[in-house]
Design an enzyme around this catalytic site. Structure first.
Site, short mmCIF file in Angstrom:
data_model
loop_
_atom_site.label_atom_id
_atom_site.label_comp_id
_atom_site.label_asym_id
_atom_site.label_seq_id
_atom_site.Cartn_x
_atom_site.Cartn_y
_atom_site.Cartn_z
N LYS A 113 0.68 -1.34 -0.04
CA LYS A 113 0.09 -0.06 -0.06
C LYS A 113 1.00 1.09 0.04
CE LYS A 113 -4.01 -2.32 0.56
NZ LYS A 113 -3.58 -3.55 0.80
C1 LIG Z 1 -4.11 -4.79 0.34
C2 LIG Z 1 -3.35 -6.09 0.30
C3 LIG Z 1 -3.65 -7.02 -0.61
C4 LIG Z 1 -4.73 -6.94 -1.51
O1 LIG Z 1 -4.70 -5.79 -2.54
P1 LIG Z 1 -6.06 -5.56 -3.46
O2 LIG Z 1 -5.50 -4.37 -4.16
O3 LIG Z 1 -7.06 -5.03 -2.39
O4 LIG Z 1 -6.38 -6.75 -4.11
C5 LIG Z 1 -2.79 -8.06 -0.56
N1 LIG Z 1 -1.84 -8.33 0.10
C6 LIG Z 1 -1.40 -7.32 1.33
C7 LIG Z 1 -0.57 -7.37 2.13
C8 LIG Z 1 -2.46 -6.14 1.16
O5 LIG Z 1 -2.12 -5.24 2.18
#
Ligand SMILES: *Cc1c(COP(=O)(O)O)cnc(C)c1O
Length: 496
Positions: A113
């Site tokens: 993120k």
């Molecule tokens: C948010 C997240 C995901 C999923 O990603 P999306 O874009 O919501 O599909 C997978 N792994 C981690 C560690 C995340 O923080």
């Protein structure tokens, strides 16, 4: 360069420039902003191999955010991708057991993120200036654990902004919760809710479209925006790293210019894999997009049967950031598959919210053949962490392990030898307990701090600063509310 206009997935009359779409987050009709046309990448693939992350970011983001000047974008990029990341190249590929793990967790909160949330505050404050918005921007975010911390880290003490984060109490890892509850900054507020991620996300969407609330906000000189992956200011920065990864594969001699790669993504809200899909549509040589789910396998059923059905139990797994039954960004893919038909898209979304499911047509299914989807059970995920460690000495987190396991079985079943990049979405330190229990079951009784040292000893990977920080940081937040109190809690904290 073509000027890209954005429109809502549910109504072609609702349009916005890139900076307006970044400011608003969600379109006023509840739809998601999509580019009217997906820009084509006309740059040279060979050059990608030579570029820095920041250079590739400028090249890709300029194609989408066409009302930002080059100077503005450069400023946003340089402010975001700096020494907040613990490697100068921002992200890197690591080969292990025949797959290439794209480590997207070198930012401040050690999850992928950070790749987008370190730049979103800059895109947003720049957008406010460009559009002469003087209201204070209030970010309202539902998190399955990682978005919340990364968004707060990005927005903390950014002038002209406030941020409220809602997370499912009991539905995130111990490290994730500690990271959020220790967040500093006079403009941040963290609230646990008695519900799951979908409850939080749906309530946030309702608050966004609540006219009375909007009026109260306006009177207080404030407006809402979103840091969730529904914001194109999240999506566009995520496209960058797929181009960068391709450049790195070229540089390493793993592919020749034009050779396709496969991409596997551990998926929750469908933001990360949607970015890979856009990259492919732009012209990045990519064959299969492999969508990996955990036991909340709603997307697997969608890709296999064409039916999206959220009427099932919400399971808490060891990959909590993927514990989601309503994958918001899928709406953008549905829109593309429906031939960019807003009426069709809107009708499906209405049916989803009223009846809990929808079924796409056969013709739409044909549009989705680039995707392959499967899920990894809790036992398979744990097994994957252990096997990869034993074979390659490489430790991955639970989310990455979901993708790794799905890819391994895909490769065994199809014999597809196309080289594959796996999005590695979190540092194993973030999901420490599950990771250590997978490799050394005898660690189950250890404290979190003992586990940190144990993981360090076993992996040889330095303990990230984000983990060192929570060892000593005081807890600053402790609010917990019911789902139906989220709106009032927001108003109370904002003083409106
Ligand atoms: C948010 C997240 C995901 C999923 O990603 P999306 O874009 O919501 O599909 C997978 N792994 C981690 C560690 C995340 O923080």
């Amino acid at each position: 360069m073509t000027n890209i206009i954005y429109q809502s997935t549910r109504s072609s009359d609702i349009t916005a420039t890139a900076s307006q779409a970044v400011l608003q987050g969600l379109a006023p009709d509840g739809g998601l902003y999509v580019p009217r046309e997906i820009p084509v990448y006309t740059g040279s693939l060979e050059r990608l191999a030579q570029q820095t992350y920041q250079e590739t970011a400028l090249e890709i983001m300029s194609l989408f955010l066409t009302d930002y000047t080059t100077q503005e974008l450069k400023h946003c990029i340089d402010s975001a991708y700096d020494d907040k990341f613990d490697i100068p190249q921002i992200t890197r590929l690591k080969e292990a057991d025949g797959a290439w793990y794209l480590e997207l967790f070198h930012g401040a909160t050690i999850a992928f993120k950070d790749m987008a949330l370190s730049i979103l505050p800059h895109l947003m404050t720049t957008a406010a200036k460009k559009n002469h918005v003087t209201d204070e921007i209030v970010i309202l975010t539902a998190t399955s654990g990682d978005t919340g911390k990364a968004a707060m880290a990005g927005f903390a003490d950014v002038p002209g902004t406030k941020i409220i984060v809602f997370y499912p109490k009991g539905g995130v890892s111990a490290v994730q919760e500690k990271q959020m509850l220790t967040q500093r900054g006079a403009n941040v507020h963290v609230v646990g809710i008695k519900g799951n991620f979908d409850d939080a996300q749906s309530a946030v969407k309702r608050i966004f479209s609540d006219a009375a609330m909007k009026e109260r906000m306006a009177q207080g000189g404030m407006r809402f925006s979103s840091a969730n992956s529904i914001n194109i200011g999240r999506l566009v920065p995520q496209i960058v790293y797929y181009f960068y990864a391709y450049g790195q594969m070229l540089k390493a001699g793993e592919v020749k210019p034009g050779d396709p790669i496969n991409i596997t993504v551990p998926t929750g809200n469908f933001g990360n894999i949607l970015a890979a899909y856009y990259a492919k549509r732009m012209g990045l040589p990519c064959a299969k997009l492999i969508c990996a789910s955990n036991e909340n396998r709603v997307l697997v059923d969608f890709f296999r049967k064409g039916v999206y059905d959220r009427r099932r139990d919400f399971l808490l797994t060891s990959s909590p950031s993927m514990d989601i039954l309503i994958s918001s960004n899928l709406e953008r893919l549905v829109f593309q598959a429906a031939g960019e038909d807003c009426d069709v898209t809107g009708a499906f979304m209405k049916q989803l919210s009223e009846e809990g499911f929808y079924e796409i047509t056969d013709k739409m299914k044909e549009e989705l053949t680039d995707f392959y989807s499967d899920y990894s059970s809790e036992a398979q995920t744990s097994e994957e962490i252990r096997t990869l460690y034993e074979k390659a000495g490489y430790v991955i987190d639970t989310h990455t392990a979901v993708a790794s396991n799905v890819y391994r079985r895909y490769r065994d079943n199809t014999q597809d030898q196309t080289k594959c990049v796996i999005a590695s979405t979190a540092s194993p330190y973030k999901f420490l307990r599950s990771v250590m229990c997978a490799i050394r079951p005898e660690c189950a009784d250890m404290s979190d701090f003992e586990l940190i040292d144990e993981l360090h000893a076993l992996s040889g990977v330095a303990v990230p600063q984000a983990i060192e920080d929570i060892r000593t940081a005081p807890q600053l937040h402790n609010t917990v509310v019911e789902v139906d109190e989220m709106s009032e809690e927001s108003a109370r904290w904002l003083g409106i």
